[in-house]
Design a protein around this motif. Structure first.
Motif, short mmCIF file in Angstrom:
data_model
loop_
_atom_site.label_atom_id
_atom_site.label_comp_id
_atom_site.label_asym_id
_atom_site.label_seq_id
_atom_site.Cartn_x
_atom_site.Cartn_y
_atom_site.Cartn_z
N ILE A 46 0.84 -1.20 0.00
CA ILE A 46 0.00 0.00 0.00
C ILE A 46 0.87 1.25 0.00
O ILE A 46 0.61 2.22 -0.73
N ALA A 47 1.93 1.23 0.81
CA ALA A 47 2.85 2.38 0.86
C ALA A 47 3.47 2.64 -0.51
O ALA A 47 3.59 3.79 -0.95
N SER A 48 3.86 1.57 -1.19
CA SER A 48 4.44 1.73 -2.53
C SER A 48 3.38 2.18 -3.52
O SER A 48 3.64 2.98 -4.42
N LEU A 49 2.16 1.66 -3.36
CA LEU A 49 1.07 1.99 -4.28
C LEU A 49 0.73 3.47 -4.23
O LEU A 49 0.60 4.12 -5.28
N VAL A 50 0.62 4.04 -3.02
CA VAL A 50 0.29 5.46 -2.92
C VAL A 50 1.46 6.32 -3.39
O VAL A 50 1.28 7.50 -3.72
N GLY A 51 2.66 5.74 -3.43
CA GLY A 51 3.80 6.47 -3.97
C GLY A 51 3.87 6.44 -5.48
O GLY A 51 4.38 7.36 -6.11
N PHE A 52 3.31 5.37 -6.09
CA PHE A 52 3.34 5.23 -7.54
C PHE A 52 2.11 5.83 -8.23
O PHE A 52 2.21 6.47 -9.28
#
Length: 412
Positions: A46-52
């Protein structure tokens, strides 16, 4: 047009060295903090998703504005915004532990700012360097990026362990300020805009898409890159989880893996800058994908006692990466007019980033259910097969190069 271009890059890359270093410290520290406090692959995804996701969704539209605006000022404003959000999160950590929602919000805001900075920087490069030197510059860029990231995880975990995540975030503010000061000392030509006095946003957006699809080889390689991104991009987040869950090691071992991977990228970037004109760009891309795929497969089958082998594989994987990233971007920079590069690069970046969330959404549940090695193994197989397909097609792929001197004429 290209007067003192090497001196200009020396100033730009000197500033970027500090900015990327502190950004690397922040990225690794946040991922490790979430890994340590939640021990959940889903939280990491999720952390990576909101960053991408913001970059992926906004990219094609942002490209229109990038081709209208001054690219140097855009980079300065975007870097300043990233620093501001780091400052906000850093202060929060000093006064207390923020919830996951606030962390996700800041990561999203940083991503929005990055969606302006990264393509503006890439679109500015062919305005400074001669076309026949773009692959070499890409090698330099990979070296600077890697030199920063090789120290970032180690310094990040050291500062994080000795103080707090808030201190690491405040260092990121200082890095952004140094990068902006160095960038202010450089004069970057501005391409002549083709927009009318009253520009039509949708018409310019459509023109960017039409320009992109005209170069069929770039379209084919971009599709292959999207497939590769689905499989490979989640590994950036999963490396610390591999160290923790499979090998049972702590933060310093995780930072060692990141450092070794980045050291490989330094060597790879150096080699690329030396051999940039020996082979075609597509040959470097295929070679890189095959090497990265094989090292991923090997990582997916090694035992829990083989941490040293994993470190070696990480080095080889890192050494192969610049031979994909550099030639691919140089190919795009050569093929399109600088006045259109903001739109084209933003569009290409969005295609890759939209592929990444697919991989991230798939990786979290798969890793939680089948283990971290399952994703490394699957990623390696997909990457090798994609490289083989590109190799078969490579003899038919000829990327035309733009006429070099005419496009960027008006001074900053």
């Amino acid at each position: 047009m290209y007067t003192d271009w090497k001196k200009k890059f020396a100033f730009i890359f000197s500033g970027q060295l500090f900015s990327i270093l502190t950004t690397s410290m922040v990225q690794f520290s946040i991922i490790w903090h979430l890994t340590e406090t939640t021990q959940s692959a889903v939280v990491l995804m999720i952390a990576s998703l909101v960053g991408f996701l913001p970059q992926a969704l906004l990219g094609p539209f942002i490209g229109v504005w990038l081709d209208r605006w001054n690219r140097k000022l855009t980079m300065i404003a975007a870097d300043g915004a990233i620093a501001l959000f780091s400052l906000a999160l850093g202060l929060y950590y000093y006064f207390g532990e923020p919830g996951l929602g606030f962390v996700y919000l800041v990561l999203m805001a940083r991503s929005i700012a990055s969606s302006f900075h990264a393509p503006a920087f890439q679109a500015a490069i062919p305005l400074i360097a001669p076309p026949d030197q773009l692959t070499r510059v890409a090698g330099w860029q990979q070296m600077v990026f890697s030199a920063s990231t090789v120290l970032g995880p180690a310094l990040g975990i050291a500062v994080y362990s000795a103080t707090s995540l808030g201190a690491v975030l405040l260092l990121d503010v200082a890095g952004a300020l140094i990068a902006n000061i160095m960038l202010m000392l450089v004069k970057i030509p501005q391409p002549k805009s083709e927009a009318a006095e009253r520009p039509q946003f949708l018409a310019e957006f459509k023109l960017g898409w039409q320009t992109f699809i005209q170069v069929k080889p770039v379209v084919i390689i971009t599709v292959a890159t999207a497939v590769f991104s689905i499989a490979f991009m989640p590994l950036g987040t999963l490396f610390p989880f591999m160290t923790l869950s499979h090998f049972g090691r702590g933060g310093y071992s995780a930072s060692l893996v990141e450092a070794v991977f980045s050291a490989g990228m330094i060597i790879g970037g150096l080699l690329l800058s030396v051999v940039a004109s020996r082979w075609k760009d597509i040959s470097y891309i295929v070679m890189s994908m095959v090497v990265m795929g094989v090292t991923c497969v090997a990582s997916g089958v090694i035992s829990r006692e083989a941490f040293v082998v994993f470190v070696i594989l990480s080095f080889l994987m890192g050494a192969a990466a610049p031979f994909f990233n550099g030639p691919y971007m140089a190919m795009i920079q050569r093929a399109y007019d600088p006045a259109m590069l903001g739109r084209v690069i933003s569009l290409v970046t969005s295609i890759m980033l939209l592929s990444s969330p697919i991989g991230l959404l798939m990786a979290g549940p798969i890793v939680d259910k089948y283990g971290i090695q399952s994703w490394f193994l699957g990623c390696g197989i997909v990457t090798v097969l994609t490289g083989v397909v590109l190799f078969v097609l490579s003899k038919r792929l000829h990327v035309p190069e733009r006429e070099s001197e005419s496009a960027a004429s008006s001074a900053e």
